[in-house]
Design a protein around this motif. Structure first.
Motif, short mmCIF file in Angstrom:
data_model
loop_
_atom_site.label_atom_id
_atom_site.label_comp_id
_atom_site.label_asym_id
_atom_site.label_seq_id
_atom_site.Cartn_x
_atom_site.Cartn_y
_atom_site.Cartn_z
N LEU A 33 0.82 -1.21 0.00
CA LEU A 33 0.00 0.00 0.00
C LEU A 33 0.85 1.26 0.00
CD1 LEU A 33 -2.78 -1.01 2.57
CD2 LEU A 33 -3.04 -0.80 0.09
N ALA A 34 2.05 1.17 0.56
CA ALA A 34 2.94 2.33 0.62
C ALA A 34 3.51 2.70 -0.74
CB ALA A 34 4.07 2.06 1.60
N MET B 44 -5.23 -2.31 8.14
CA MET B 44 -5.04 -2.36 6.69
C MET B 44 -6.21 -1.69 5.97
SD MET B 44 -3.30 -6.10 5.93
CE MET B 44 -4.60 -7.07 6.70
N ALA B 45 -7.43 -1.98 6.42
CA ALA B 45 -8.61 -1.40 5.79
C ALA B 45 -8.63 0.12 5.93
CB ALA B 45 -9.88 -2.00 6.40
N ALA B 46 -8.30 0.61 7.13
CA ALA B 46 -8.29 2.05 7.37
C ALA B 46 -7.23 2.74 6.52
CB ALA B 46 -8.05 2.33 8.85
N THR B 47 -6.06 2.11 6.41
CA THR B 47 -4.99 2.68 5.59
C THR B 47 -5.39 2.74 4.12
OG1 THR B 47 -3.31 1.83 7.12
CG2 THR B 47 -2.57 2.43 4.91
N ALA B 48 -5.97 1.65 3.63
CA ALA B 48 -6.38 1.62 2.22
C ALA B 48 -7.45 2.67 1.94
CB ALA B 48 -6.90 0.23 1.87
N LYS B 49 -8.42 2.80 2.85
CA LYS B 49 -9.49 3.78 2.67
C LYS B 49 -8.92 5.20 2.64
CE LYS B 49 -13.95 5.21 4.56
NZ LYS B 49 -14.97 4.97 5.62
N LYS B 50 -7.99 5.48 3.55
CA LYS B 50 -7.38 6.80 3.61
C LYS B 50 -6.62 7.12 2.33
CE LYS B 50 -4.16 9.55 6.41
NZ LYS B 50 -3.27 9.54 7.62
#
Length: 262
Positions: free
Chosen positions: A101-102, A124-130
């Motif tokens: 994701l990075a 992981m979900a929060a990072t992807a959404k952001k």
């Protein structure tokens, strides 16, 4: 490559496969060849154990796929790749997914492993959404865009793919919690319609990286989708969110989390 916001995959989509999954890689390439893609959907393999090359079949010919020891190395040499099919174990799925994701060029990560801790799944979900990226899984077989791109072992054998008409796009957007039922649903849909445009299994773990509604919203925005089908499971609240959206007049945009227990 340019894709609409409602589309995760098309005939130009290429992926990195994280993990030396020989059978899954060959199945992706066999699907490509059946769909008459101009180039393989697997751009490279990421295998922390070693680098080098891996020989695969492309139809009746053999081609070579490069192997890298890390995601950044692969991204450096293949900047147009937007998908990572992550076969890392549940012990390392979090670290490898966050690393993927990075990378600015990576837009979608499919996490195959089961048993990823819920806290890590939420992160992981929060990072992807952001970052406005998409996670499919954990605990998923993946999904596919008919006639365009296949994740790993989705849809099983070539015989099932042909029987379910997955070598060309249909008119149905399908999303399921169950990867095991995905193949059967493809077949049922093909017998009662022109087949699927896209089919996604969000994964059977308690907290998937994307939910049923996320994919229904994409299907609703896709002009190629004439019908949306969803297969849920007992437990959870995702199905109630869909019902609430329908009761609110089929306006599926900006649906909030349920405000009451079920």
């Amino acid at each position: 490559m340019t894709m609409k916001g409602y589309t995760l995959f098309d005939k130009d989509t290429q992926a990195f496969v994280y993990g030396y999954q020989v059978n899954a890689i060959q199945r992706m390439l066999d699907f490509d060849y059946l769909c008459r893609r101009e180039r393989p959907s697997v751009a490279a393999i990421i295998n922390p154990g070693r680098d080098g090359i891996h020989k695969v079949f492309w139809g009746t010919e053999e081609i070579l796929l490069p192997m890298y020891k890390s995601i950044p190395e692969a991204v450096r040499d293949h900047p147009s790749v937007e998908v990572v099919v992550n076969f890392a174990s549940y012990r390392s799925a979090f670290d490898t997914t966050m690393e993927a994701l990075a990378q600015p060029s990576i837009k979608t990560v499919a996490i195959i492993a089961e048993g990823v801790p819920e806290r890590m799944s939420r992160m992981m979900a929060a990072t992807a959404k952001k970052m406005k990226k998409t996670i499919i899984g954990p605990a998923t077989v993946g999904g596919l865009a008919a006639g365009a791109f296949r994740i790993g072992n989705t849809a099983g054998t070539i015989e099932n793919i042909i029987e379910s008409k997955l070598y060309r796009p249909g008119c149905v957007g399908f999303v399921s919690k169950s990867g095991g039922m995905l193949n059967e649903a493809f077949n049922i849909i093909a017998r009662n319609s022109s087949g699927v445009v896209e089919g996604i299994a969000i994964g059977g773990d308690r907290y998937p990286g994307s939910n049923l509604m996320d994919h229904i919203l994409r299907f609703e925005a896709n002009p190629e989708v004439a019908m949306i089908a969803c297969l849920g499971e007992v437990g959870g609240t995702d199905e109630y969110r869909i019902v609430e959206a329908l009761l609110e007049g089929l306006s599926l945009i900006h649906i909030s989390e349920p405000t009451r227990p079920y």
